[in-house]
Design a protein around this motif. Structure first.
Motif, PDB file in Angstrom:
ATOM      1  N   GLN A 107     -13.771  -1.262  -8.060  1.00 16.64           N
ATOM      2  CA  GLN A 107     -14.222  -2.242  -8.459  1.00 16.64           C
ATOM      3  C   GLN A 107     -15.105  -2.704  -9.562  1.00 16.64           C
ATOM      4  OE1 GLN A 107     -15.824  -3.186  -4.188  1.00 16.64           O
ATOM      5  NE2 GLN A 107     -14.510  -4.730  -3.969  1.00 16.64           N
ATOM      6  N   ALA A 108     -15.435  -1.410 -10.097  1.00 14.33           N
ATOM      7  CA  ALA A 108     -16.356  -1.310 -11.181  1.00 14.33           C
ATOM      8  C   ALA A 108     -15.900  -2.302 -12.276  1.00 14.33           C
ATOM      9  CB  ALA A 108     -16.356   0.062 -11.778  1.00 14.33           C
TER      10      ALA A 108
ATOM     11  N   PHE B 119      -5.753  -1.172 -11.497  1.00 13.83           N
ATOM     12  CA  PHE B 119      -5.533  -0.032 -12.264  1.00 13.83           C
ATOM     13  C   PHE B 119      -5.639  -0.030 -13.783  1.00 13.83           C
ATOM     14  CE2 PHE B 119      -4.353   2.105  -8.384  1.00 13.83           C
ATOM     15  CZ  PHE B 119      -4.652   3.308  -8.435  1.00 13.83           C
ATOM     16  N   LYS B 120      -4.867  -1.124 -14.384  1.00  9.96           N
ATOM     17  CA  LYS B 120      -4.486  -1.225 -15.828  1.00  9.96           C
ATOM     18  C   LYS B 120      -6.254  -1.532 -16.313  1.00  9.96           C
ATOM     19  CE  LYS B 120      -2.945  -2.391 -19.935  1.00  9.96           C
ATOM     20  NZ  LYS B 120      -4.086  -2.964 -20.702  1.00  9.96           N
ATOM     21  N   THR B 121      -7.010  -2.216 -15.847  1.00  7.23           N
ATOM     22  CA  THR B 121      -8.363  -2.557 -16.363  1.00  7.23           C
ATOM     23  C   THR B 121      -9.212  -1.249 -16.012  1.00  7.23           C
ATOM     24  OG1 THR B 121      -8.067  -4.906 -15.338  1.00  7.23           O
ATOM     25  CG2 THR B 121     -10.556  -3.968 -15.933  1.00  7.23           C
ATOM     26  N   GLN B 122      -9.218  -0.270 -15.038  1.00  8.39           N
ATOM     27  CA  GLN B 122      -9.852   0.790 -15.000  1.00  8.39           C
ATOM     28  C   GLN B 122      -9.513   1.683 -16.033  1.00  8.39           C
ATOM     29  OE1 GLN B 122     -12.574   0.463 -12.938  1.00  8.39           O
ATOM     30  NE2 GLN B 122     -12.166   2.239 -11.623  1.00  8.39           N
ATOM     31  N   LEU B 123      -8.228   1.829 -16.442  1.00 11.43           N
ATOM     32  CA  LEU B 123      -7.799   2.595 -17.391  1.00 11.43           C
ATOM     33  C   LEU B 123      -8.165   2.334 -18.676  1.00 11.43           C
ATOM     34  CD1 LEU B 123      -4.204   3.907 -15.853  1.00 11.43           C
ATOM     35  CD2 LEU B 123      -6.277   5.112 -16.209  1.00 11.43           C
ATOM     36  N   ASP B 124      -8.144   1.091 -18.900  1.00 10.06           N
ATOM     37  CA  ASP B 124      -8.602   0.522 -20.310  1.00 10.06           C
ATOM     38  C   ASP B 124     -10.034   0.856 -20.617  1.00 10.06           C
ATOM     39  OD1 ASP B 124      -6.155  -0.721 -20.997  1.00 10.06           O
ATOM     40  OD2 ASP B 124      -6.553  -2.704 -20.097  1.00 10.06           O
ATOM     41  N   GLU B 125     -11.046   0.895 -19.514  1.00  7.30           N
ATOM     42  CA  GLU B 125     -12.348   0.786 -19.404  1.00  7.30           C
ATOM     43  C   GLU B 125     -12.524   2.472 -19.618  1.00  7.30           C
ATOM     44  OE1 GLU B 125     -15.302  -1.082 -19.119  1.00  7.30           O
ATOM     45  OE2 GLU B 125     -13.682  -2.805 -19.878  1.00  7.30           O
ATOM     46  N   LEU B 126     -11.837   3.196 -19.134  1.00  6.44           N
ATOM     47  CA  LEU B 126     -11.841   4.758 -19.195  1.00  6.44           C
ATOM     48  C   LEU B 126     -11.554   5.241 -20.886  1.00  6.44           C
ATOM     49  CD1 LEU B 126     -12.059   7.615 -17.879  1.00  6.44           C
ATOM     50  CD2 LEU B 126      -9.721   7.722 -17.282  1.00  6.44           C
ATOM     51  N   LEU B 127     -10.714   4.339 -21.354  1.00  8.13           N
ATOM     52  CA  LEU B 127     -10.507   4.719 -22.586  1.00  8.13           C
ATOM     53  C   LEU B 127     -11.902   4.821 -23.447  1.00  8.13           C
ATOM     54  CD1 LEU B 127      -7.007   3.148 -23.728  1.00  8.13           C
ATOM     55  CD2 LEU B 127      -7.647   5.554 -23.324  1.00  8.13           C
ATOM     56  N   LEU B 128     -12.634   3.503 -23.198  1.00 12.15           N
ATOM     57  CA  LEU B 128     -13.902   3.297 -23.868  1.00 12.15           C
ATOM     58  C   LEU B 128     -15.046   4.464 -23.569  1.00 12.15           C
ATOM     59  CD1 LEU B 128     -14.416  -0.554 -23.115  1.00 12.15           C
ATOM     60  CD2 LEU B 128     -13.708   0.634 -25.110  1.00 12.15           C
TER      61      LEU B 128
ATOM     62  N   ARG C 186     -17.720  -0.302 -18.129  1.00 14.08           N
ATOM     63  CA  ARG C 186     -18.105  -0.832 -16.945  1.00 14.08           C
ATOM     64  C   ARG C 186     -17.832   0.185 -15.722  1.00 14.08           C
ATOM     65  NH1 ARG C 186     -15.078  -6.321 -16.689  1.00 14.08           N
ATOM     66  NH2 ARG C 186     -13.264  -5.176 -17.500  1.00 14.08           N
ATOM     67  N   LEU C 187     -17.360   1.419 -16.076  1.00 16.39           N
ATOM     68  CA  LEU C 187     -16.856   2.173 -15.157  1.00 16.39           C
ATOM     69  C   LEU C 187     -18.191   2.784 -14.405  1.00 16.39           C
ATOM     70  CD1 LEU C 187     -14.101   4.489 -16.492  1.00 16.39           C
ATOM     71  CD2 LEU C 187     -13.942   2.461 -15.014  1.00 16.39           C
ATOM     72  N   ALA C 188     -18.194   3.181 -13.155  1.00 17.86           N
ATOM     73  CA  ALA C 188     -18.990   3.945 -12.363  1.00 17.86           C
ATOM     74  C   ALA C 188     -19.660   5.173 -13.268  1.00 17.86           C
ATOM     75  CB  ALA C 188     -18.831   4.288 -11.063  1.00 17.86           C
ATOM     76  N   THR C 189     -20.882   5.495 -13.215  1.00 17.49           N
ATOM     77  CA  THR C 189     -21.495   6.599 -13.640  1.00 17.49           C
ATOM     78  C   THR C 189     -21.621   7.513 -12.654  1.00 17.49           C
ATOM     79  OG1 THR C 189     -23.570   6.112 -13.496  1.00 17.49           O
ATOM     80  CG2 THR C 189     -22.488   5.456 -15.511  1.00 17.49           C
ATOM     81  N   PRO C 190     -21.549   9.108 -12.872  1.00 16.28           N
ATOM     82  CA  PRO C 190     -22.050  10.048 -11.693  1.00 16.28           C
ATOM     83  C   PRO C 190     -23.197   9.821 -11.156  1.00 16.28           C
ATOM     84  CG  PRO C 190     -20.894  11.048 -13.541  1.00 16.28           C
ATOM     85  CD  PRO C 190     -21.186   9.526 -14.134  1.00 16.28           C
TER      86      PRO C 190
END
Length: 340
Positions: free
Chosen positions: A142-143, A301-310, A318-322
């Motif tokens: 949900q991040a 999933f698409k949004t998460q993977l887009d954010e992962l590129l950043l 916007r991804l969750a940090t450790p």
């Protein structure tokens, strides 16, 4: 060591040689989550999930049937060595070992949650990841989702009025659910249970909305078989200012699955059901805020993977940090111990 400079397609620098290519990704763990990520990475032009590893040959065969161009590595170390990004969908107890192995050789890391089951071990993991400097994120779905951002925006604009609390309600007829049964570890107390697997997602959401929480009290219920995970969880958490988060979760009975988080405002309340479906109420029936996408999971999933590129390019994302995942893990593990 490589340098990432990511746009829609990634530019890597291997010993001074630059090439445009997708992110070579190792997926370690080929249960339902690993295979879902494999599927959606294959749809995304910026990822190449070309090397896989899992000790279960049946799961490996199933993964290869959906991604015949990928390769099963001889072991986890080989998978890590041949990737630029390592996605860890293995069981919680093994995530620290593989994370540190990847960080030691400069690989970016995406972990499933939880980070682990031992708080001290996870504290050490987060410290080591910070020291390594590798890009690292945790896959709280949900991040980067529409719902979290819509609720956050509505709160910041004052549309909800004063936020007076969050209610989390989760009920299942059975645990694990039918689609999870292949992951047998989910039914055992040592690593599994709905509190770690599901409630953690909603506590992450709650902390993003309200800020840090602390546990006031919790009451888990367990079967007579001490090896099995919890069947009920009741808990109250609060912010520093006393804003409450109430958790009610249970397993059993003939009923459909129910997964809801309600942000209660003095003017309007917003409810997120099944992770993606957002409704609102001004005191009457909860009504849809907007029409959900035809395939909410694919969009997520698409949004998460887009954010992962950043994240890989060390840009704001916007991804969750450790560190955030560690906070959630601490809350979850203390809830499972019970507190009066």
């Amino acid at each position: 060591m490589f340098k990432l400079a990511l746009g829609n397609i990634c530019t890597f620098n291997f010993n001074g040689k630059k090439e445009n290519m997708a992110v070579n990704t190792a997926i370690i763990g080929l249960g339902i989550m690993g295979r879902r990520m494999l599927e959606h990475m294959r749809y995304h032009k910026s990822y190449n999930p070309n090397i896989l590893w899992y000790p279960d040959p049946d799961a490996c065969a199933l993964a290869l049937s959906q991604a015949p161009g990928s390769t099963i590595a001889h072991n986890a170390e080989t998978a890590i060595a041949n990737a630029d990004l390592v996605y860890l969908a293995c069981t919680p107890i093994t995530r620290k070992e593989y994370s540190l192995a990847a960080a030691a050789v400069g690989k970016a890391i995406l972990l499933e949650k939880p980070l682990g089951i031992d708080i001290n071990e996870s504290v050490h993991l987060v410290d080591q990841l910070n020291q390594s400097g590798v890009p690292a994120a945790v896959n709280f779905t949900q991040a980067s989702g529409i719902a979290l951002n819509a609720v956050s925006s509505a709160i910041s604009k004052g549309h909800l009025g004063e936020v007076v609390g969050i209610d989390i309600v989760i009920t299942y007829a059975n645990w694990p659910r039918e689609w999870q049964k292949a992951a047998d570890w989910l039914r055992f107390r040592v690593e599994g249970g709905m509190t770690r697997e599901v409630i953690s997602h909603f506590l992450f959401f709650a902390e993003r909305i309200l800020g840090p929480l602390h546990l006031v009290w919790s009451r888990p219920s367990y079967p007579l078989d001490k090896a099995l995970c919890e069947t009920q969880m009741l808990a109250r958490l609060e912010t520093k200012g006393g804003c409450p988060v109430t958790v009610m979760a249970s397993v059993g009975g003939a009923q459909p699955d129910r997964q809801e988080l309600t942000v209660k405002g003095s003017k309007i309340s917003r409810r997120i059901s099944e992770f993606y479906h957002e409704t609102s109420s001004t005191g009457g029936e909860f009504l849809p805020v907007a029409s959900p996408p035809k395939d909410s999971r694919s969009v997520a999933f698409k949004t998460q993977l887009d954010e992962l590129l950043l994240c890989l390019d060390r840009k704001p994302n916007r991804l969750a940090t450790p560190k955030e995942a560690l906070r959630v893990q601490c809350l979850i593990e203390h809830m499972l111990l019970g507190k009066s």
